[in-house]
Design a protein around this motif. Structure first.
Motif, mmCIF file in Angstrom:
data_model
loop_
_atom_site.group_PDB
_atom_site.id
_atom_site.type_symbol
_atom_site.label_atom_id
_atom_site.label_comp_id
_atom_site.label_asym_id
_atom_site.label_seq_id
_atom_site.Cartn_x
_atom_site.Cartn_y
_atom_site.Cartn_z
ATOM 1 N N ARG A 182 -60.904 31.689 16.399
ATOM 2 C CA ARG A 182 -59.724 32.215 17.122
ATOM 3 C C ARG A 182 -58.690 32.580 15.764
ATOM 4 N N LEU A 183 -58.112 33.509 16.140
ATOM 5 C CA LEU A 183 -56.854 33.997 15.063
ATOM 6 C C LEU A 183 -55.625 33.714 15.785
ATOM 7 N N TRP A 184 -54.687 33.176 15.138
ATOM 8 C CA TRP A 184 -53.463 32.753 15.823
ATOM 9 C C TRP A 184 -52.387 33.549 14.822
ATOM 10 N N ASP A 185 -51.167 33.510 15.735
ATOM 11 C CA ASP A 185 -49.716 33.894 14.956
ATOM 12 C C ASP A 185 -49.415 32.589 14.560
ATOM 13 N N ALA A 186 -49.139 32.562 13.163
ATOM 14 C CA ALA A 186 -48.772 31.280 12.561
ATOM 15 C C ALA A 186 -47.128 31.039 12.902
ATOM 16 N N ALA A 187 -46.484 32.009 13.286
ATOM 17 C CA ALA A 187 -45.175 31.620 13.467
ATOM 18 C C ALA A 187 -44.800 31.287 14.967
ATOM 19 N N THR A 188 -45.493 32.000 15.818
ATOM 20 C CA THR A 188 -45.363 31.480 17.140
ATOM 21 C C THR A 188 -46.237 30.645 18.164
ATOM 22 N N GLY A 189 -47.595 30.531 17.107
ATOM 23 C CA GLY A 189 -48.612 29.705 17.969
ATOM 24 C C GLY A 189 -49.363 30.442 19.051
ATOM 25 N N GLU A 190 -49.036 31.945 19.127
ATOM 26 C CA GLU A 190 -49.608 32.708 20.008
ATOM 27 C C GLU A 190 -51.166 33.130 19.498
ATOM 28 N N GLU A 191 -52.175 32.779 20.360
ATOM 29 C CA GLU A 191 -53.515 33.236 19.987
ATOM 30 C C GLU A 191 -53.818 34.936 20.162
ATOM 31 N N LEU A 192 -54.241 35.352 18.938
ATOM 32 C CA LEU A 192 -54.207 36.812 18.703
ATOM 33 C C LEU A 192 -55.436 37.233 19.395
ATOM 34 N N SER A 193 -56.562 36.611 19.029
ATOM 35 C CA SER A 193 -57.903 37.269 19.308
ATOM 36 C C SER A 193 -58.917 35.979 19.211
#
Length: 205
Positions: free
Chosen positions: A10-21
């Motif tokens: 899983r890829l995550w946005d490190a700033a927001t914690g949102e899962e990207l893909s």
């Protein structure tokens, strides 16, 4: 990027914690993930004995590297991303060309599973750790074993070079962290305090 026993990356946005893909393709536990230095590639490996290279931006699987005959515990890119090293339960380290997925060399010498690999900052050497209690240093151009470091009293779980290439740090089941001279293999210090297996170590930049 994170790898899991659920077979996904899983890829995550490190700033927001949102899962990207979510990247799917492995058929077993994903035990290692690493980005190329320029951030364009992601490598993953695990219990299905394969290494997979992904486009980090799109999540597309670019190629699957096959050859190991055991669980792959560690993968790492060299300084310019042209090579990848992998460590496996089949007691070997393999070097791969990331442009075409071809195996460049197979390094043999450990008497147990190989738990971790690390390139020196200039890419000329590779360090590996094993449950045979040793750390081994290799010439990446020739595949020659340069040195064997002994001192741990159990499985050596992690190895890393300092950014200036002067030292190695290793950890293990003996609850210690050991610092070594990367050129001579001399043990410089032993850090004690943990009351259990030390699984990972890294130097600050």
């Amino acid at each position: 990027a994170s790898g899991s026993g659920d077979t996904t990356i899983r890829l995550w946005d490190a700033a927001t914690g949102e899962e990207l893909s979510t990247l799917r393709g492995h058929e077993g536990w994903v035990s290692a993930v690493t980005f190329s230095p320029d951030g364009t590639l992601l490598a993953s490996a695990g219990g299905d004995n394969t290494i997979r290279l992904w486009d980090a931006a799109t999540g597309e699987e670019l190629r699957t590297l096959r050859g190991h005959e055991g669980w792959i515990f560690s993968v790492i890119f060299n300084f310019d991303g042209t090579q990848l090293a992998s460590a496996s339960g089949d007691r070997t380290i393999r070097l791969w060309d990331t442009s075409n997925g071809e195996a460049l060399s197979i390094l043999r010498g450990h008497e147990g599973l190989v738990s971790c690999v690390a390139f020196s900052p200039d890419g000329d050497r590779l360090a590996s750790s094993s449950d045979d209690t040793t750390i081994r240093l290799w010439d990446t151009a020739t595949g020659e074993e340069l040195n064997t470091l002994r001192g741990h009293e159990g499985w050596v779980s992690s190895v890393t070079f300092s950014p200036d290439d002067s030292r190695l740090a290793t950890t293990g089941f003996d609850t210690t962290i050991r610092i070594w001279d990367a050129a001579t293999g001399e043990e410089l210090s032993t850090l004690r305090g943990h009351e259990g297996w030390v699984s990972s170590v890294t130097f600050s930049p």
